[in-house]
Design a protein around this motif. Structure first.
Motif, PDB file in Angstrom:
ATOM      1  N   PHE A 287       0.439  -1.168  -0.581  1.00 45.70           N
ATOM      2  CA  PHE A 287      -0.183   0.231  -0.145  1.00 45.70           C
ATOM      3  C   PHE A 287       1.040   1.349   0.102  1.00 45.70           C
ATOM      4  CE2 PHE A 287      -3.572  -2.572   2.335  1.00 45.70           C
ATOM      5  CZ  PHE A 287      -3.893  -3.605   1.288  1.00 45.70           C
ATOM      6  N   SER A 288       1.793   0.681  -0.309  1.00 49.64           N
ATOM      7  CA  SER A 288       2.801   2.370  -0.856  1.00 49.64           C
ATOM      8  C   SER A 288       2.018   3.566  -0.994  1.00 49.64           C
ATOM      9  CB  SER A 288       4.108   2.018  -1.562  1.00 49.64           C
ATOM     10  OG  SER A 288       4.326   1.959  -3.045  1.00 49.64           O
ATOM     11  N   GLN A 289       1.348   3.191  -2.146  1.00 49.25           N
ATOM     12  CA  GLN A 289       0.807   4.108  -3.103  1.00 49.25           C
ATOM     13  C   GLN A 289      -0.279   5.059  -1.960  1.00 49.25           C
ATOM     14  OE1 GLN A 289       2.029   5.590  -5.765  1.00 49.25           O
ATOM     15  NE2 GLN A 289       3.016   3.553  -5.583  1.00 49.25           N
ATOM     16  N   GLN A 290      -1.228   3.693  -0.753  1.00 47.43           N
ATOM     17  CA  GLN A 290      -2.210   4.316  -0.379  1.00 47.43           C
ATOM     18  C   GLN A 290      -1.345   5.089   0.988  1.00 47.43           C
ATOM     19  OE1 GLN A 290      -1.794   1.948  -1.887  1.00 47.43           O
ATOM     20  NE2 GLN A 290      -4.125   1.497  -3.318  1.00 47.43           N
ATOM     21  N   LEU A 291      -0.206   4.893   1.358  1.00 50.83           N
ATOM     22  CA  LEU A 291      -0.233   4.986   2.619  1.00 50.83           C
ATOM     23  C   LEU A 291       0.938   6.055   2.366  1.00 50.83           C
ATOM     24  CD1 LEU A 291      -1.431   1.586   4.250  1.00 50.83           C
ATOM     25  CD2 LEU A 291      -2.420   3.658   4.238  1.00 50.83           C
ATOM     26  N   GLN A 292       1.779   6.600   4.237  1.00 57.85           N
ATOM     27  CA  GLN A 292       3.042   6.880   4.653  1.00 57.85           C
ATOM     28  C   GLN A 292       3.124   6.427   5.761  1.00 57.85           C
ATOM     29  OE1 GLN A 292       2.532  11.437   4.233  1.00 57.85           O
ATOM     30  NE2 GLN A 292       1.759  11.052   1.693  1.00 57.85           N
TER      31      GLN A 292
ATOM     32  N   GLN B 108      -7.920  -3.565  -2.392  1.00 55.28           N
ATOM     33  CA  GLN B 108      -8.377  -3.195  -3.065  1.00 55.28           C
ATOM     34  C   GLN B 108      -9.162  -1.560  -2.046  1.00 55.28           C
ATOM     35  OE1 GLN B 108     -12.112  -3.171  -5.265  1.00 55.28           O
ATOM     36  NE2 GLN B 108     -12.730  -1.616  -5.840  1.00 55.28           N
ATOM     37  N   LEU B 109      -9.083   0.009  -2.088  1.00 54.33           N
ATOM     38  CA  LEU B 109      -8.988   0.688  -1.557  1.00 54.33           C
ATOM     39  C   LEU B 109     -10.500   1.293  -0.942  1.00 54.33           C
ATOM     40  CD1 LEU B 109      -7.984   3.165   0.862  1.00 54.33           C
ATOM     41  CD2 LEU B 109      -8.007   4.531  -1.754  1.00 54.33           C
ATOM     42  N   LEU B 110     -10.882   1.193  -0.533  1.00 57.07           N
ATOM     43  CA  LEU B 110     -12.922   1.458  -0.621  1.00 57.07           C
ATOM     44  C   LEU B 110     -13.171   2.633  -0.666  1.00 57.07           C
ATOM     45  CD1 LEU B 110     -13.936  -1.871   1.209  1.00 57.07           C
ATOM     46  CD2 LEU B 110     -13.739  -1.539  -0.947  1.00 57.07           C
ATOM     47  N   ARG B 111     -12.268   3.263   0.826  1.00 55.08           N
ATOM     48  CA  ARG B 111     -12.724   4.589   1.607  1.00 55.08           C
ATOM     49  C   ARG B 111     -12.238   5.289   2.353  1.00 55.08           C
ATOM     50  NH1 ARG B 111     -16.403   1.320   3.878  1.00 55.08           N
ATOM     51  NH2 ARG B 111     -16.766   1.568   6.178  1.00 55.08           N
ATOM     52  N   GLU B 112     -12.081   6.282   2.725  1.00 55.11           N
ATOM     53  CA  GLU B 112     -11.172   6.702   3.097  1.00 55.11           C
ATOM     54  C   GLU B 112     -11.988   7.840   4.133  1.00 55.11           C
ATOM     55  OE1 GLU B 112      -7.033   9.529   3.082  1.00 55.11           O
ATOM     56  OE2 GLU B 112      -8.663  10.595   1.559  1.00 55.11           O
ATOM     57  N   ILE B 113     -11.424   8.087   5.585  1.00 57.65           N
ATOM     58  CA  ILE B 113     -12.489   8.425   6.252  1.00 57.65           C
ATOM     59  C   ILE B 113     -11.428   9.636   6.847  1.00 57.65           C
ATOM     60  CG2 ILE B 113     -13.665   8.636   9.028  1.00 57.65           C
ATOM     61  CD1 ILE B 113     -13.681   5.778   8.286  1.00 57.65           C
ATOM     62  N   LYS B 114     -12.490  10.865   6.832  1.00 54.71           N
ATOM     63  CA  LYS B 114     -11.669  12.376   7.366  1.00 54.71           C
ATOM     64  C   LYS B 114     -11.814  13.081   7.840  1.00 54.71           C
ATOM     65  CE  LYS B 114      -7.025  14.666   4.296  1.00 54.71           C
ATOM     66  NZ  LYS B 114      -6.125  14.491   5.487  1.00 54.71           N
ATOM     67  N   ASP B 115     -12.090  13.964   8.481  1.00 55.95           N
ATOM     68  CA  ASP B 115     -12.447  14.507   9.316  1.00 55.95           C
ATOM     69  C   ASP B 115     -11.376  16.000  10.146  1.00 55.95           C
ATOM     70  OD1 ASP B 115     -14.506  16.205  11.355  1.00 55.95           O
ATOM     71  OD2 ASP B 115     -15.177  14.566  11.882  1.00 55.95           O
ATOM     72  N   ASP B 116     -11.257  16.545   9.142  1.00 57.49           N
ATOM     73  CA  ASP B 116     -10.396  17.729   9.298  1.00 57.49           C
ATOM     74  C   ASP B 116      -9.994  18.278  10.666  1.00 57.49           C
ATOM     75  OD1 ASP B 116      -9.246  17.589   7.323  1.00 57.49           O
ATOM     76  OD2 ASP B 116     -10.010  18.926   6.610  1.00 57.49           O
ATOM     77  N   ILE B 117     -10.881  18.263  11.682  1.00 56.48           N
ATOM     78  CA  ILE B 117     -10.826  18.392  13.448  1.00 56.48           C
ATOM     79  C   ILE B 117     -10.730  17.425  14.121  1.00 56.48           C
ATOM     80  CG2 ILE B 117     -12.234  20.244  14.839  1.00 56.48           C
ATOM     81  CD1 ILE B 117     -13.711  21.851  12.479  1.00 56.48           C
ATOM     82  N   TYR B 118     -11.351  16.303  13.514  1.00 53.18           N
ATOM     83  CA  TYR B 118     -11.552  15.624  14.963  1.00 53.18           C
ATOM     84  C   TYR B 118     -10.436  14.797  14.745  1.00 53.18           C
ATOM     85  CZ  TYR B 118     -15.803  17.514  16.917  1.00 53.18           C
ATOM     86  OH  TYR B 118     -16.728  18.697  17.577  1.00 53.18           O
ATOM     87  N   ILE B 119      -9.867  14.286  13.731  1.00 52.79           N
ATOM     88  CA  ILE B 119      -9.268  13.499  13.080  1.00 52.79           C
ATOM     89  C   ILE B 119      -7.871  14.170  12.457  1.00 52.79           C
ATOM     90  CG2 ILE B 119      -8.568  11.737  12.014  1.00 52.79           C
ATOM     91  CD1 ILE B 119     -11.325  10.966  11.757  1.00 52.79           C
ATOM     92  N   GLN B 120      -6.829  13.733  13.742  1.00 53.75           N
ATOM     93  CA  GLN B 120      -5.310  15.038  12.820  1.00 53.75           C
ATOM     94  C   GLN B 120      -4.389  14.111  13.445  1.00 53.75           C
ATOM     95  OE1 GLN B 120      -4.891  18.675  15.069  1.00 53.75           O
ATOM     96  NE2 GLN B 120      -7.049  19.047  14.774  1.00 53.75           N
TER      97      GLN B 120
ATOM     98  N   ILE C 235      -8.119   7.682   8.092  1.00 54.87           N
ATOM     99  CA  ILE C 235      -8.824   6.630   8.230  1.00 54.87           C
ATOM    100  C   ILE C 235      -8.555   5.990   6.547  1.00 54.87           C
ATOM    101  CG2 ILE C 235      -9.788   4.417   9.352  1.00 54.87           C
ATOM    102  CD1 ILE C 235      -7.884   5.960  11.161  1.00 54.87           C
ATOM    103  N   LYS C 236      -8.032   4.802   6.470  1.00 57.32           N
ATOM    104  CA  LYS C 236      -7.889   4.062   4.727  1.00 57.32           C
ATOM    105  C   LYS C 236      -8.482   2.607   5.569  1.00 57.32           C
ATOM    106  CE  LYS C 236      -5.737   7.389   2.907  1.00 57.32           C
ATOM    107  NZ  LYS C 236      -5.075   7.124   1.412  1.00 57.32           N
ATOM    108  N   VAL C 237      -9.917   2.147   4.687  1.00 56.12           N
ATOM    109  CA  VAL C 237     -10.737   0.909   4.457  1.00 56.12           C
ATOM    110  C   VAL C 237     -10.412   0.748   3.459  1.00 56.12           C
ATOM    111  CG1 VAL C 237     -12.933  -0.075   5.062  1.00 56.12           C
ATOM    112  CG2 VAL C 237     -12.299   2.905   5.705  1.00 56.12           C
ATOM    113  N   PHE C 238      -9.945  -0.698   3.555  1.00 62.40           N
ATOM    114  CA  PHE C 238      -9.300  -1.479   1.977  1.00 62.40           C
ATOM    115  C   PHE C 238     -10.543  -2.974   2.324  1.00 62.40           C
ATOM    116  CE2 PHE C 238      -5.755   1.091   3.010  1.00 62.40           C
ATOM    117  CZ  PHE C 238      -5.326   1.542   2.313  1.00 62.40           C
ATOM    118  N   SER C 239     -10.508  -3.608   0.981  1.00 61.19           N
ATOM    119  CA  SER C 239     -11.164  -5.169   1.035  1.00 61.19           C
ATOM    120  C   SER C 239     -10.230  -5.910   1.448  1.00 61.19           C
ATOM    121  CB  SER C 239     -11.506  -5.026  -0.086  1.00 61.19           C
ATOM    122  OG  SER C 239     -11.064  -5.193  -1.450  1.00 61.19           O
ATOM    123  N   TYR C 240     -10.665  -7.042   1.456  1.00 63.55           N
ATOM    124  CA  TYR C 240      -9.675  -8.170   1.787  1.00 63.55           C
ATOM    125  C   TYR C 240      -8.953  -8.767   0.339  1.00 63.55           C
ATOM    126  CZ  TYR C 240     -10.794  -9.575   6.611  1.00 63.55           C
ATOM    127  OH  TYR C 240     -10.745  -9.214   7.447  1.00 63.55           O
TER     128      TYR C 240
END
Length: 379
Positions: free
Chosen positions: A256-261, A291-303, A283-288
């Motif tokens: 996941f070098s392209q999706q994660l740091q 495959q990258l399914l979605r990203e959970i991002k909340d600038d104020i609450y997830i830093q 938070i990145k969500v992947f399938s088994y």
């Protein structure tokens, strides 16, 4: 020294110069011959009173809070100073909140803590991971002590430990790092070691060695075991996800070098894989299948997320270490709704790992100050 008109010198009288203005306040006086007489010192705080006593409190008291003024020079009275707050129906049962980093968070106080620094049964040298067992116990990884310590989850009492030099017939541990419990597996424990010998160990809850595998791992950062008893290990720096069976077979490996740091934690609901990324603030969500399914991002609450857990309802709990402990909870429906946001009353040094009790929202947090804290979430 001064010289008069007759040419005779004389000493300046003690206390007659402004340079000596503080001598009397320090308890120093002179007699008529100029000799210093030492006087009793005033009690600390008797000479000066801070009339802004609330300046040290991080928030202002309510308007109906009162304090009876007392003359600091008068004799001490036997009557107590009233420090009671008049009941106000507007503030009864209202949770205490704090506005922090642009977000409003409910303030929590830990209900219990165990541990201190040291080598004793109730002490830790580096509590890097914690897990809750279905038998009602808490397992804590003490990395620099090369062992796993078991406590009662209700009383916090030390029960036993195993690992390097602790149990006869037990496979020695060398810098155990992360820990996970096998669901419906009689509380079997999966332990991963870090450098210099990364690998995976499986133990019974009593510390009996079962097997080891995963010697090809390089930089293991976090692991979890899903309901199908698959072991998921995420590696930092190289951003690889390894999926093993409970018996050590490699099921798949994803890059996941392209999706994660910088992945920091991992959890699963048995169909989706959640990975927190500290540098991408999400938070990145992947399938088994990888495959990258979605990203959970909340600038104020997830830093700067460091740990993530799923409770029995599938709700996502995110631990953030930005300027202290921050906890944010999202719903089970693709985490689109925020259910609660919390912060700790005290500023923890750093939260290393988190465990959640089954069917409850009780969290056990391993901290860098050599303690394990217990918090109760209310939402």
């Amino acid at each position: 020294m001064m010289i008069n008109s007759s040419g005779i010198s004389r000493k300046r009288a003690f206390g007659s110069d402004k340079e000596n203005v503080w001598s009397t306040m320090l308890g120093i006086e002179a007699n008529e011959n100029g000799l210093v007489i030492k006087q009793p010192r005033l009690a600390l705080g008797a000479a000066a009173v801070d009339h802004n006593i609330f300046n040290s409190i991080p928030y202002s008291p309510p308007d109906n809070f009162f304090l009876t003024s007392v003359d600091p020079w008068s004799p001490i009275k036997s009557e107590p100073i009233p420090l009671l707050c008049t009941p106000d129906h507007r503030t009864v049962n209202r949770p205490e909140t704090r506005f922090k980093n642009g977000a409003s968070r409910q303030i929590l106080k830990w209900t219990r803590s165990i541990g201190e620094y040291g080598d004793g049964n109730n002490a830790f040298r580096e509590p890097n991971s914690v897990a809750w067992l279905e038998s009602g116990k808490i397992a804590v990884v003490d990395t620099n002590a090369h062992c796993i310590k078991i406590f009662d989850s209700e009383s916090g009492q030390y029960l036993y430990s195993f690992g390097r030099g602790r149990t006869l017939g037990c496979q020695n541990l060398l810098y155990p790092y992360r820990l996970a419990v096998v669901p419906n597996g009689n509380d079997q424990l999966v332990v991963i070691q870090r450098h210099p010998r990364p690998q995976i160990h499986v133990f019974s809850c009593q510390g009996e060695f079962i097997r080891r595998f995963g010697q090809h791992l390089e930089k293991p950062r976090a692991l979890t075991v899903d309901k199908s008893q698959r072991i998921l290990v995420i590696e930092s720096q190289i951003q690889k996800l390894h999926i093993f069976s409970l018996y050590g077979q490699i099921l798949c490996v994803f890059s996941f070098s392209q999706q994660l740091q910088f992945p920091t934690s991992i959890c699963s609901n048995n169909s989706e894989i959640f990975i927190s990324d500290n540098h991408l603030h999400s938070i990145k969500v992947f399938s088994y299948t990888g495959q990258l399914l979605r990203e959970i991002k909340d600038d104020i609450y997830i830093q700067f997320p460091t740990n993530i857990k799923l409770n029995s309802k599938g709700q996502l709990i995110i631990i953030d270490n930005h300027q202290g402990l921050n906890i944010t909870v999202y719903d089970e429906n693709q985490q689109k709704k925020r259910l609660g946001a919390y912060t700790a009353r005290i500023c923890h040094s750093q939260i290393l790992d988190v465990a959640i009790q089954t069917n409850t929202n009780i969290l056990h947090l391993a901290s860098k100050d050599y303690r394990v804290y217990t918090y109760q979430l209310l939402f």
